[in-house]
Design a protein around this motif. Structure first.
Motif, mmCIF file in Angstrom:
data_model
loop_
_atom_site.group_PDB
_atom_site.id
_atom_site.type_symbol
_atom_site.label_atom_id
_atom_site.label_comp_id
_atom_site.label_asym_id
_atom_site.label_seq_id
_atom_site.Cartn_x
_atom_site.Cartn_y
_atom_site.Cartn_z
ATOM 1 N N CYS A 209 -3.388 9.539 0.143
ATOM 2 C CA CYS A 209 -3.517 9.275 1.594
ATOM 3 C C CYS A 209 -2.620 10.237 2.376
ATOM 4 N N MET A 210 -1.435 10.504 1.833
ATOM 5 C CA MET A 210 -0.490 11.402 2.517
ATOM 6 C C MET A 210 -1.084 12.805 2.656
ATOM 7 N N SER B 174 6.693 12.224 5.616
ATOM 8 C CA SER B 174 6.356 13.582 5.188
ATOM 9 C C SER B 174 5.133 14.098 5.949
ATOM 10 N N SER B 175 4.128 13.260 6.060
ATOM 11 C CA SER B 175 2.892 13.671 6.739
ATOM 12 C C SER B 175 3.111 13.843 8.244
ATOM 13 N N ILE C 3 0.467 7.045 11.314
ATOM 14 C CA ILE C 3 0.227 7.382 9.898
ATOM 15 C C ILE C 3 0.667 6.210 9.010
ATOM 16 N N ILE D 273 -1.248 6.189 -2.385
ATOM 17 C CA ILE D 273 -0.415 6.559 -1.224
ATOM 18 C C ILE D 273 -0.241 8.077 -1.150
ATOM 19 N N ALA E 137 5.893 8.633 2.513
ATOM 20 C CA ALA E 137 4.632 9.380 2.671
ATOM 21 C C ALA E 137 4.350 9.620 4.154
ATOM 22 N N ALA E 138 4.530 8.584 4.977
ATOM 23 C CA ALA E 138 4.241 8.702 6.411
ATOM 24 C C ALA E 138 5.197 9.701 7.066
ATOM 25 N N ILE F 135 -1.823 4.517 6.327
ATOM 26 C CA ILE F 135 -1.603 4.532 4.876
ATOM 27 C C ILE F 135 -1.407 3.102 4.350
ATOM 28 N N THR G 12 -8.800 6.833 5.176
ATOM 29 C CA THR G 12 -7.623 7.451 5.815
ATOM 30 C C THR G 12 -8.061 8.410 6.916
ATOM 31 N N SER H 185 -3.910 12.744 5.195
ATOM 32 C CA SER H 185 -3.373 12.615 6.566
ATOM 33 C C SER H 185 -2.878 13.972 7.063
ATOM 34 N N SER H 186 -2.130 14.676 6.196
ATOM 35 C CA SER H 186 -1.600 15.980 6.600
ATOM 36 C C SER H 186 -2.737 16.952 6.902
#
Lengths: 250, 224
Positions: free
Chosen positions: A129-130, A75-76, A90, A126, A72-73, A94, A227, A133-134
């Protein structure tokens, strides 16, 4: 559902591919790759989950969660190119938000201490959150560029980096949270959420499914807010030097 | 007027480079600004006049050289505190969302302080605006009014050194004269003023010392 039926579901993708060919959308290759990837990834995850659910070992649960947060981190982080140490920021956000959210759910006995509850619910938290974040990083990038003059004027009037970026950070956090708030307002009226739909198809009573859905939605709201706030406060200092000079993101 | 130096630049260099662009607005600039001076700065567009102001307020760092304010290198000053004392008024007036009063009280709020409505009214009078403007939203102001509020907001800081970047470029003749008069009064009260202008007539009207910046070099011209 039998294996044959599962394979037959790819028929839906063939319909889309035929339409794409007919309308010359040029999406057939992407659709084909996406379908193959989704099948391989989900089948692999299915086997991994089966193994973890059977073993019930906390170490395997921890590893699975770490992998989910890592992916996830990563990707974001693509949205935050140019932000120093964006992946680490990130990842920390997360991981911390997931720990707090799942910890609260376990502490209040909302979900059971077993892998088949912890892993899917964590996955949803998660994933949420991703997305937040993005969204936040996108918003901060756009707004920091459009509000550059305003930030410089604030600095020249004696503002610190925190004071000069207050409006930017607040607005980006707000924008990052709007989708989840909007989806709460229309849930059930426009669409039945995925988790609730899944439970109903699996035979759970709609009222029981709604209870789970509410738990997920409310925890998502808290997770989104956390987040946005944590990540917002972790990344805004990277727009400035230690001497309160605005440098922006490259 | 005393000749005690308030700002000193020693061999200051500043250049910008990108893969397609390279410019050196300041090449080995050394100059001293006396306390209470009124200096006008002229030169073609893009020759580093605004860069000079950004360096004097530490919004940017020079590539080489040293800038000293009141005997202490800029690097030793707390930047927010320095920018309240050596204050840069940007060319384009940027006001924050809200009312004129919100903008005038912004610098005080940054320092955890507050200013009275009476003081805000007096600031507006200094830029030829009536106190009725206090409750006006910034969206209702014309370009010239915005610039005057912008200057009034800066005057609320009472900076030792006021750096003005073409403050009258968006104003009509009458407002220009008023602002010139107000800044002259501010100077006569003992403050140091540096004023960027593109108009040679304005430079002549305002001060007897002019800095001309071109090709990275600074030339000091003193009128007879």
């Amino acid at each position: 559902m039998s294996i044959v039926t599962t394979l037959a579901t790819t028929g839906f993708v063939f319909i889309a591919m035929l339409l794409s060919l007919r309308l010359r959308l040029g999406l057939e290759r992407d659709m084909f790759t996406g379908t193959i990837r989704a099948m391989i990834q989900l089948v692999a995850v299915g086997y991994v989950l089966e193994f973890i659910f059977t073993s019930r070992h906390p170490l395997f649960i921890g590893c699975m969660l770490l992998v989910m947060v890592f992916v996830a981190a990563r990707s974001s982080a693509k949205r935050g190119r140019g932000v120093p140490h964006v992946f680490a920021r990130i990842f920390f956000t997360i991981a911390a938000v997931t720990a707090v959210t799942i910890g609260t759910m376990l502490g209040l006995d909302m979900i059971k201490w077993e892998p088949k509850s912890i892993i899917p619910v964590s996955g949803m938290v998660i994933g949420n959150c991703m997305i937040v974040s993005s969204l936040l990083l996108n918003q901060m990038r756009e707004r920091s560029a459009s509000m550059r003059e305003e930030i410089l004027v604030a600095l020249s009037l004696g503002a610190t980096s925190r004071q000069a970026s207050e409006r930017l950070t607040r607005e980006a956090i707000r924008a990052g949270m709007i989708p989840i708030i909007d989806s709460m307002k229309t849930v059930g009226l426009v669409q039945l959420p995925g988790m609730m739909t899944g439970l109903i198809i699996a035979g759970t009573s709609p009222i029981e499914a709604v209870r789970y859905q509410l738990l997920i939605m409310f925890s998502f709201t808290a997770a989104s807010a956390l987040t946005s706030i944590i990540l917002g406060f972790l990344v805004y200092p990277t727009l400035f030097t230690r001497a309160h000079q605005y440098i922006g993101w490259k | 007027m005393t000749s005690e130096p308030v700002l000193e630049l020693h061999h200051v260099f500043k250049s910008y480079h990108t893969p397609h662009y390279r410019s050196t607005p300041l090449k080995d600039v050394s100059v001293t600004i006396a306390k209470g001076a009124f200096i006008t700065i002229t030169g073609p567009s893009g020759t580093g006049k605004s860069t000079l102001f950004r360096l004097l307020t530490r919004l940017e760092e020079p590539d080489a050289g040293r800038i000293v304010y009141l005997g202490k290198p800029l690097l030793e000053w707390d930047p927010p505190r320095l920018r309240r004392k050596v204050h840069y008024v940007f060319q384009s007036p940027v006001l924050f969302p809200g009312t004129v009063a919100d903008n005038l009280s912004y610098p005080a709020r940054l320092a955890g302080d507050s200013i009275t409505e009476e003081y805000m009214s007096s600031l507006l009078r200094r830029v030829a605006l009536s106190e009725k403007y206090l409750s006006r939203g910034i969206g209702d102001l014309s370009g010239g009014e915005k610039q005057r509020v912008n200057i009034a907001r800066s005057l609320s800081l009472e900076p030792d050194i006021l750096l003005l970047d073409e403050p009258t470029s968006a104003l009509d003749e009458k407002s220009t004269k008023h602002i010139e008069q107000e800044i002259r009064a501010y100077h006569e009260a003992g403050h140091t003023v540096l004023w960027i202008t593109h108009s040679p007539e304005q430079a002549k009207r305002l001060g007897n010392v002019t800095w001309h910046l071109e090709d990275g070099c600074l030339e000091v011209l003193v009128a007879p």
